[in-house]
Write an enzyme that holds these catalytic residues in place. Sequence first.
Site, short mmCIF file in Angstrom:
data_model
loop_
_atom_site.label_atom_id
_atom_site.label_comp_id
_atom_site.label_asym_id
_atom_site.label_seq_id
_atom_site.Cartn_x
_atom_site.Cartn_y
_atom_site.Cartn_z
CB SER A 133 -0.89 0.01 1.24
OG SER A 133 -1.57 1.25 1.36
CE1 TYR A 146 -3.51 -2.09 5.15
CE2 TYR A 146 -3.20 0.19 4.44
CZ TYR A 146 -3.46 -1.14 4.14
OH TYR A 146 -3.66 -1.52 2.83
CE LYS A 150 -1.07 -3.84 3.38
NZ LYS A 150 -1.13 -5.16 2.70
#
Length: 261
Positions: A133, A146, A150
């Site tokens: 991402s 998150y 990532k």
Amino acid sequence: MKHIVITGAASGLGWALAQAFHQQGHQLHLVDRDEEGLRRCSEVLGLEPSRLFVADLADRKQRATLAAALTQLSVIDVLVNNAGITHRSLVGVTDPGVFDKVMTIDWLAPVELASALLPQLRASRGSIINIGSMAGWMPVLGRAAYCSAKSALGQFFEVLRAEEHRHGIHVLMVYPAFLNTNIERNALGGDGGQARHARSTLGGVGEAAPLASAILKAWQKRRPHLFPHRGIWAASLLWRIAPGLFHTLMRRRFAVELEQH
């Protein structure tokens, strides 16, 4: 014909990838925690039950069982680490268990699967496709775990790429932005339940099918990276060139996150 393993295959980008690989005549081995969803996918694609693997990647024992089952496959040409989870919650109001779950599914599970399947991927001189991402390249307010997962995913597989170059393993890192899939609709809140406030986005929301097509093209060309959203890529450059301005714009764009306290 290649043998493709796809995690998170029952919906969203995973399902779009399964359909795209199937249309090219490849053999699929689909992984998801949603048993009913996998069954529906198998009916559409005409897959035998032996090519479906039900596993919750947040669970250590289920990850080990999955890895053991996949290592029994005679050939694996491609591992697609697609399964993922996110959260929308400020650090100060988030249970540490949320951070643990996000890191486990988004980083540890891909790492464990890739490590377990290295012998088969070396034998086939195959590929590992990781759905990263742009949040791994730049901070996104309300997604601390998150972003961390990532970022760690990218760093781990960049090192693996260098280490496995002599064995002919190809690593493709994909860096999408916001997609119209279940990952944001199922985002965790700070208490571990479903996030209750609307998500903020940057640069629009893309669809899974066009991204799946772009991923297959990048895989066929054995490209190392895919940045499908140039506007978000430009935002990541702003983060590096003018981090203060980036933070100001991010707080403004994602102001709804700051209201969740």
